[in-house]
Each structure stands twice: as C-alpha cells, then as structure tokens.
Design a protein around this motif. Structure first.
Motif, PDB file in Angstrom:
ATOM      1  N   ASP A 103       0.835  -1.210   0.000  1.00 58.37           N
ATOM      2  CA  ASP A 103       0.000   0.000   0.000  1.00 58.37           C
ATOM      3  C   ASP A 103       0.867   1.257   0.000  1.00 58.37           C
ATOM      4  O   ASP A 103       0.616   2.210   0.741  1.00 58.37           O
ATOM      5  CB  ASP A 103      -0.943  -0.009   1.199  1.00 58.37           C
ATOM      6  N   ILE A 104       1.871   1.254  -0.852  1.00 62.21           N
ATOM      7  CA  ILE A 104       2.835   2.343  -0.886  1.00 62.21           C
ATOM      8  C   ILE A 104       2.228   3.586  -1.521  1.00 62.21           C
ATOM      9  O   ILE A 104       1.730   3.557  -2.641  1.00 62.21           O
ATOM     10  CB  ILE A 104       4.089   1.921  -1.661  1.00 62.21           C
ATOM     11  N   SER A 105       2.260   4.688  -0.784  1.00 57.07           N
ATOM     12  CA  SER A 105       1.767   5.970  -1.274  1.00 57.07           C
ATOM     13  C   SER A 105       2.968   6.792  -1.735  1.00 57.07           C
ATOM     14  O   SER A 105       3.835   7.149  -0.926  1.00 57.07           O
ATOM     15  CB  SER A 105       1.004   6.708  -0.163  1.00 57.07           C
ATOM     16  N   THR A 106       3.029   7.086  -3.023  1.00 55.92           N
ATOM     17  CA  THR A 106       4.221   7.725  -3.582  1.00 55.92           C
ATOM     18  C   THR A 106       4.215   9.239  -3.362  1.00 55.92           C
ATOM     19  O   THR A 106       3.185   9.847  -3.084  1.00 55.92           O
ATOM     20  CB  THR A 106       4.329   7.432  -5.088  1.00 55.92           C
ATOM     21  N   VAL A 107       5.390   9.822  -3.503  1.00 57.51           N
ATOM     22  CA  VAL A 107       5.581  11.245  -3.273  1.00 57.51           C
ATOM     23  C   VAL A 107       4.681  12.068  -4.192  1.00 57.51           C
ATOM     24  O   VAL A 107       4.475  11.736  -5.362  1.00 57.51           O
ATOM     25  CB  VAL A 107       7.059  11.628  -3.480  1.00 57.51           C
ATOM     26  N   LYS A 108       4.116  13.130  -3.635  1.00 63.89           N
ATOM     27  CA  LYS A 108       3.238  14.012  -4.401  1.00 63.89           C
ATOM     28  C   LYS A 108       4.110  15.083  -5.061  1.00 63.89           C
ATOM     29  O   LYS A 108       4.533  16.032  -4.410  1.00 63.89           O
ATOM     30  CB  LYS A 108       2.188  14.669  -3.507  1.00 63.89           C
ATOM     31  N   THR A 109       4.366  14.913  -6.312  1.00 59.90           N
ATOM     32  CA  THR A 109       5.202  15.860  -7.036  1.00 59.90           C
ATOM     33  C   THR A 109       4.588  16.141  -8.397  1.00 59.90           C
ATOM     34  O   THR A 109       3.905  15.277  -8.969  1.00 59.90           O
ATOM     35  CB  THR A 109       6.632  15.322  -7.219  1.00 59.90           C
ATOM     36  N   LYS A 110       4.826  17.324  -8.930  1.00 61.05           N
ATOM     37  CA  LYS A 110       4.305  17.706 -10.239  1.00 61.05           C
ATOM     38  C   LYS A 110       5.199  17.216 -11.376  1.00 61.05           C
ATOM     39  O   LYS A 110       4.876  17.444 -12.549  1.00 61.05           O
ATOM     40  CB  LYS A 110       4.171  19.228 -10.318  1.00 61.05           C
ATOM     41  N   ASN A 111       6.283  16.558 -11.029  1.00 65.41           N
ATOM     42  CA  ASN A 111       7.263  16.108 -12.018  1.00 65.41           C
ATOM     43  C   ASN A 111       6.915  14.697 -12.478  1.00 65.41           C
ATOM     44  O   ASN A 111       7.148  13.728 -11.760  1.00 65.41           O
ATOM     45  CB  ASN A 111       8.664  16.158 -11.402  1.00 65.41           C
ATOM     46  N   LEU A 112       6.378  14.570 -13.683  1.00 64.91           N
ATOM     47  CA  LEU A 112       5.971  13.272 -14.215  1.00 64.91           C
ATOM     48  C   LEU A 112       7.157  12.322 -14.350  1.00 64.91           C
ATOM     49  O   LEU A 112       7.041  11.135 -14.021  1.00 64.91           O
ATOM     50  CB  LEU A 112       5.285  13.453 -15.569  1.00 64.91           C
ATOM     51  N   GLU A 113       8.282  12.808 -14.838  1.00 69.26           N
ATOM     52  CA  GLU A 113       9.438  11.945 -15.029  1.00 69.26           C
ATOM     53  C   GLU A 113       9.931  11.380 -13.696  1.00 69.26           C
ATOM     54  O   GLU A 113      10.351  10.221 -13.626  1.00 69.26           O
ATOM     55  CB  GLU A 113      10.559  12.706 -15.743  1.00 69.26           C
ATOM     56  N   ARG A 114       9.871  12.185 -12.665  1.00 74.16           N
ATOM     57  CA  ARG A 114      10.289  11.693 -11.353  1.00 74.16           C
ATOM     58  C   ARG A 114       9.362  10.583 -10.878  1.00 74.16           C
ATOM     59  O   ARG A 114       9.810   9.588 -10.311  1.00 74.16           O
ATOM     60  CB  ARG A 114      10.299  12.843 -10.344  1.00 74.16           C
ATOM     61  N   ARG A 115       8.070  10.715 -11.139  1.00 77.41           N
ATOM     62  CA  ARG A 115       7.110   9.681 -10.747  1.00 77.41           C
ATOM     63  C   ARG A 115       7.361   8.394 -11.539  1.00 77.41           C
ATOM     64  O   ARG A 115       7.292   7.289 -11.008  1.00 77.41           O
ATOM     65  CB  ARG A 115       5.674  10.178 -10.966  1.00 77.41           C
ATOM     66  N   LYS A 116       7.639   8.547 -12.841  1.00 77.16           N
ATOM     67  CA  LYS A 116       7.935   7.374 -13.672  1.00 77.16           C
ATOM     68  C   LYS A 116       9.219   6.691 -13.207  1.00 77.16           C
ATOM     69  O   LYS A 116       9.301   5.461 -13.148  1.00 77.16           O
ATOM     70  CB  LYS A 116       8.065   7.793 -15.144  1.00 77.16           C
ATOM     71  N   GLN A 117      10.235   7.489 -12.903  1.00 74.51           N
ATOM     72  CA  GLN A 117      11.506   6.920 -12.459  1.00 74.51           C
ATOM     73  C   GLN A 117      11.342   6.135 -11.167  1.00 74.51           C
ATOM     74  O   GLN A 117      11.975   5.098 -10.977  1.00 74.51           O
ATOM     75  CB  GLN A 117      12.534   8.042 -12.266  1.00 74.51           C
ATOM     76  N   LEU A 118      10.458   6.620 -10.292  1.00 78.00           N
ATOM     77  CA  LEU A 118      10.203   5.916  -9.041  1.00 78.00           C
ATOM     78  C   LEU A 118       9.558   4.557  -9.308  1.00 78.00           C
ATOM     79  O   LEU A 118       9.944   3.544  -8.714  1.00 78.00           O
ATOM     80  CB  LEU A 118       9.303   6.759  -8.137  1.00 78.00           C
ATOM     81  N   ILE A 119       8.592   4.526 -10.219  1.00 78.95           N
ATOM     82  CA  ILE A 119       7.949   3.268 -10.594  1.00 78.95           C
ATOM     83  C   ILE A 119       8.972   2.332 -11.242  1.00 78.95           C
ATOM     84  O   ILE A 119       9.016   1.130 -10.946  1.00 78.95           O
ATOM     85  CB  ILE A 119       6.771   3.531 -11.554  1.00 78.95           C
ATOM     86  N   ASP A 120       9.822   2.883 -12.115  1.00 80.91           N
ATOM     87  CA  ASP A 120      10.856   2.069 -12.757  1.00 80.91           C
ATOM     88  C   ASP A 120      11.812   1.474 -11.720  1.00 80.91           C
ATOM     89  O   ASP A 120      12.211   0.302 -11.816  1.00 80.91           O
ATOM     90  CB  ASP A 120      11.640   2.912 -13.772  1.00 80.91           C
ATOM     91  N   SER A 121      12.196   2.283 -10.734  1.00 83.56           N
ATOM     92  CA  SER A 121      13.099   1.804  -9.689  1.00 83.56           C
ATOM     93  C   SER A 121      12.452   0.682  -8.900  1.00 83.56           C
ATOM     94  O   SER A 121      13.121  -0.294  -8.515  1.00 83.56           O
ATOM     95  CB  SER A 121      13.484   2.954  -8.752  1.00 83.56           C
TER      96      SER A 121
END
Length: 574
Positions: A287-305
């Motif tokens: 149930d991981i809640s990811t960081v709330k950021t406006k940076n789409l690439e950062r969100r994608k990189q987190l999912i990739d990691s």
C-alpha cells in the motif's frame, strides 16, 4: 538522544506503580488491531522517561474477533490507571462506548484520547466526548505527549495538569520528538508481535501490521487528517534502524507490512534501498503511497526503480478467500498506489493538493498499467475521490478515461468523508465553496462488500458527513455521479471494450446514463439514492442499496438489462 534518568525517586505521595493500557479497535473484527503507537510510546518512555522504573504497561487488547461487549474489553485492562484510546473514523464509536462505560463505572481512571479523529472542526462532535480527561491534538506525536502526561502524574499526586503536557488540546506546550533514539520498537516487543500474529493465524484473521520509516508530510490537503502530521517537515528514521525493524518483523513471522510513509520516494535512493532490503529478505512493503510531485518523469523513475527491485512476476495471482484473511502475499497490494484524487485541476487547487497536471495523470495511469502488464503484476488501486468541490459532472465522466487506461476494476472513487479535524470540514471552507453536506453511515467494511463477523462489530454503523452539492455541481448531478461510480467499471469492462474505437470513455459514460435512467429497473434504485442524499430524512447507509452492497445491486441491474443498454449505445454510436 537524551541521557537516561537513573535512580529517580517517586514523589512521597505516590505509593504505587502506574499502570497504563491502550485501546485501538481495528477497522474490522477480522483484522489485527494496530497497536504500534502504544508500543512506540512504551519504547520511547522506557528509554527517556523520568519515572520509567515505576510504570507498568498492560498488554493492549487484540482479540477483537471475539469480544461481544465493551465490558469484555475492559476486563482485560481493568487494572490500568490510565487508558489511552486511538481514534479513527472506523473505531471512534467503539472507543466512545468503552470510554463512557469506564468513566461511568470507574471515574477514578484517567482516559486519554489521541489519533487523528478528534473533532476540532466539528465542535458538536468534540463536545460529546466528555469522558476523556486529556486529548492530544490530532496528527501530533504521541511520544512526547505521553512522556509529559506520565511525568505530570507522578509530580502532581496522580492528577496530571493539562498545561504540563505537550500537544494537549488545552495546553500551549509544544515539544519535538526524536525517531532515532537507537531502539527498534519491533525488536523490543517481538514476543507480543509473535503472540498476536499466531492469534491471527489460528483465527484466520488479516495479519495487519505497519512499518514507519518517515513521519510527517509537507502538504496540507484539506481532506486529510493523516496521523503522521500534515503540513510538517518529514522526519526520517535512520535507515539501519528501519532494516532492524524489518528483520524483527520477519523473525516474528510477518511476511508484509503496511508502509505508513505518506511520500514514498521523497528520498529516492534511501526509500528504494529500504524497499530493496525488505524484498531481498522476503518481506513486502504494501500500500505504498508515492511522493506528491508535479514532475511526471520523477514519478515514472520511481515506478521504474520499484520494478528494478522486484523484477518480473513468476506466479499467478491467488484469489482471495474472504473467510480466511491469512492470505498469500500474492493477493496484497505490492505495486505503489496511484493517488490521483480528481482529474479537475480546479478541484485540486481548492483542495490545496500538489500533484501532476491532468494530462500527466492520464499518462502516468497508462504508464503504470503498461509496466504492470510487462512485468505480470496486478494493477494497483487508483485513488480517486467522488465529487470534490471545484469538479464538475463533466470532470467525473472525464475520469472514466483514467479508469479505462488503468483497468483496475476493483477501484472505485471514495465517498468524500468530511473528517472532523480536516480543513475541509471547517465552517469557513464550506461557506467559501457553497458546500452542502449530508450525514450518512457506513455499515460495510470495504469496497469488496466484506462485512464484520461478531456481535460487537456486527451491524456497526460509522456515521460521517459527505458531499451533497457545492458551487460546481448540483444535488441531482451528485445523484448521477454516485450511481455511475458504482456502474462505470462494469460498463467499461462489459460494453465499452467492444466499441472503444468508436466513442471515447467520457461520452460513452454520459450516453450510458441517459439510457439506463429510462429503464424501469433504474427508478427504485434512483429513489433510494435520492433518499440517501436527503438531509431532511434519517441518515442512511451509503454502502448499501436494497439492503445489500451497493455495487452488487447496481451490477445485477445492469446485467439484467445488458442487452437493452448495448442496443441503446450501439444505436447512438453507429
């Protein structure tokens, strides 16, 4: 870390040891309760407390699957001088009933209320909770609060003073706390954790446990009263200490833990290292809640990691047996959740929510779906809220594009709960946005329609206020959105899949509602929906229609009329 106090003597008028216990009923009687706050307070005071040698911590009750009355719960903690309660939306009723029973029959006992669900923005609710002697401000830390409470107890002849206690509602005192005092709470309480887990196994209960690696959230979303603290600096627990926590949980027999961090990935390398360590030790953070950021690439990189750590799935997903909550780890939410809330940028601005743009939310939902498909993982839950102020009926239908892209068919928009300590529930906020609310109750535990088991929990009603209308949509539009929230997934999955090349999801949803609203079987359901949102009638269950789980009833009606709906939509499309 402060130095430990050694050889502190009790004040002369205190001639007995102080006994403390803790109450935190779980969200359902088939789940283990989360007593980690109590364990954290114990470990903290046992290492920094001035009078720690004179305090006994009574084991917190955890057999919520068998209690039939609050008296039975009290019998387990009857020796306690101080009883701490942790209040949430799902358990405040049981807490208040037990507190009332104790104060009525044992007025000498000191009752303490904490947790995020207090009533600071709902005074009529707070004023009813007169049985509590001390109340911690919502979302504030419990460790310094209980430290000051205990010290004041010993230093004031067993009668603590409000002004001595950090974060007490009637106090101006504020004290920080240290998450890194060198102690793994899980290591210190491994016997208790092992005991409760074994109980869960024997009784086929959900083996719920939480893990906290950070505390605090820099965002101040108006709908949130998150227990870790909102609008605050994020405190980080030492990474080696987190690893010790994970190993202790694994030793106790746990296979997974709910990660309470509000912004996983805010410290990317650190957070991924923690996740990797858990994964490599056969322990899942869920149930991981990811960081709330406006940076789409950062969100994608987190999912990739995340996918770099877990690799590809090699087994099929197990089906969940609702009679046995001790399920395979394959059934739990492993992929980080997608917190979208609303597709409306106006609604997000009004909610003080920092997040991706609408365009980027749609792209992220598509991206996660594709990564899950590629790696053979189940698509995670998508977090949407029904009818946020500033959103419109068209926004609601536009969200069907995200739902279609994601195809997480068990995800539904959450009913908007006006939590009593959220900014959303303040008089000023409601007046500013023309918000009209209605009281309802929930009598089913979760979105799958799973209910409680025994007499203490059976037919338990949890009352709350929800959205009826606001400046951006009418009451009648709310009725339509509420119905389609329960119907949309079925329609997309069973009809839209065959005509997706000819019509977009929002238009499809609107046209479906027009067709359905003319069906004879729709009117009884609609009449009941109108009644649910009528402020002039008694509060109704927002989770049931015709006495059964709402989505089941709606989907059965759609199934019965499937040919008529298909025929109607094909006529419009073709």
């Amino acid at each position: 870390m402060r130095e430990q106090n050694i050889n502190v003597k009790l004040p002369q008028k205190i001639n007995k040891r102080l006994k403390i216990s803790f109450i935190n009923p779980p969200h359902a009687d088939w789940s283990l309760c989360n007593n980690m706050t109590y364990l954290m307070c114990q470990s903290y005071y046992n290492h920094v407390g001035k009078y720690k040698e004179y305090v006994d911590w009574i084991k917190a009750p955890y057999r919520w699957n068998v209690y039939s009355s609050v008296q039975e719960v009290f019998n387990e903690i009857s020796e306690a001088d101080i009883v701490m309660f942790s209040s949430y939306a799902w358990n405040y009723g049981i807490n208040d009933e037990l507190a009332h029973y104790i104060k009525q029959n044992h007025p000498e006992k000191i009752l303490v209320l904490g947790g995020p669900h207090i009533g600071t923005n709902e005074p009529e609710f707070l004023q009813q909770r007169t049985y509590y002697d001390f109340i911690c401000q919502p979302t504030k830390p419990g460790e310094p609060f209980i430290e000051d409470l205990i010290n004041s107890y010993f230093e004031n002849d067993g009668k603590p003073k409000h002004e001595d206690i950090s974060w007490e509602l009637k106090s101006c005192k504020k004290t920080g706390h240290d998450m890194n005092y060198g102690v793994s709470v899980y290591e210190e309480h491994i016997d208790y954790l092992t005991e409760t887990l074994e109980y869960a196994k024997q009784n086929k209960m959900e083996p719920f446990i939480v893990l906290e690696s950070t505390r605090g959230c820099p965002y101040g979303c108006v709908f949130c009263e998150w227990g870790g603290g909102t609008g605050t600096k994020i405190l980080k627990k030492d990474i080696e200490l987190v690893k010790r926590d994970i190993l202790a949980l694994r030793k106790a027999g746990y296979r997974d833990a709910y990660l309470t961090d509000a912004n996983f990935g805010a410290f990317k390398d650190r957070d991924i290292e923690i996740f990797r360590f858990a994964w490599e030790h056969d322990f899942n953070l869920t149930d991981i809640s990811t960081v709330k950021t406006k940076n789409l690439e950062r969100r994608k990189q987190l999912i990739d990691s995340w996918f770099e750590v877990v690799g590809s799935r090699k087994s099929n997903i197990s089906s969940k047996d609702n009679t046995d909550m001790w399920v395979d780890t394959e059934s739990i939410s492993l992929v980080p959740t997608v917190s979208i809330q609303s597709i409306s940028e106006t609604a997000m601005k009004i909610a003080d929510r920092t997040d991706l743009s609408t365009k980027d939310k749609i792209e992220l939902s598509r991206y996660i779906k594709e990564r899950c498909k590629e790696k053979h993982y189940p698509i995670p839950a998508i977090e949407l809220i029904l009818a946020m102020p500033g959103s419109t009926l068209q926004d609601f239908y536009d969200e069907m594009t995200i739902i279609w892209n994601f195809q997480a068919w068990t995800s539904f928009r959450h009913d908007y709960m006006f939590l009593p300590d959220s900014k959303l529930n303040s008089v000023e906020y409601k007046e500013k946005y023309g918000i009209k609310i209605v009281e309802v109750y929930s009598d089913i535990v979760d979105e799958d329609g799973i209910d409680n088991w025994n007499s203490l929990y059976k037919n338990k009603k949890t009352y709350f206020k929800t959205m009826q209308s606001c400046f951006s949509f009418t009451k009648e539009e709310m009725h339509e959105m509420w119905f389609m929230n329960n119907a949309g997934n079925y329609l997309l999955k069973n009809i839209y899949v065959d005509i997706q090349d000819y019509i977009d999801p929002p238009t499809f949803g609107r046209e479906c509602y027009k067709i359905i609203s003319e069906l004879p079987d729709f009117q009884p359901i609609y009449t009941e929906i109108v009644d649910i949102f009528d402020e002039n009638t008694e509060p109704k269950s927002i989770r049931k229609l015709q006495g059964r789980f709402r989505t089941t009833v709606v989907e059965e009606m759609l199934e019965k009329n499937l040919l008529a709906i298909k025929d109607g939509i094909l006529r419009k499309v073709l």
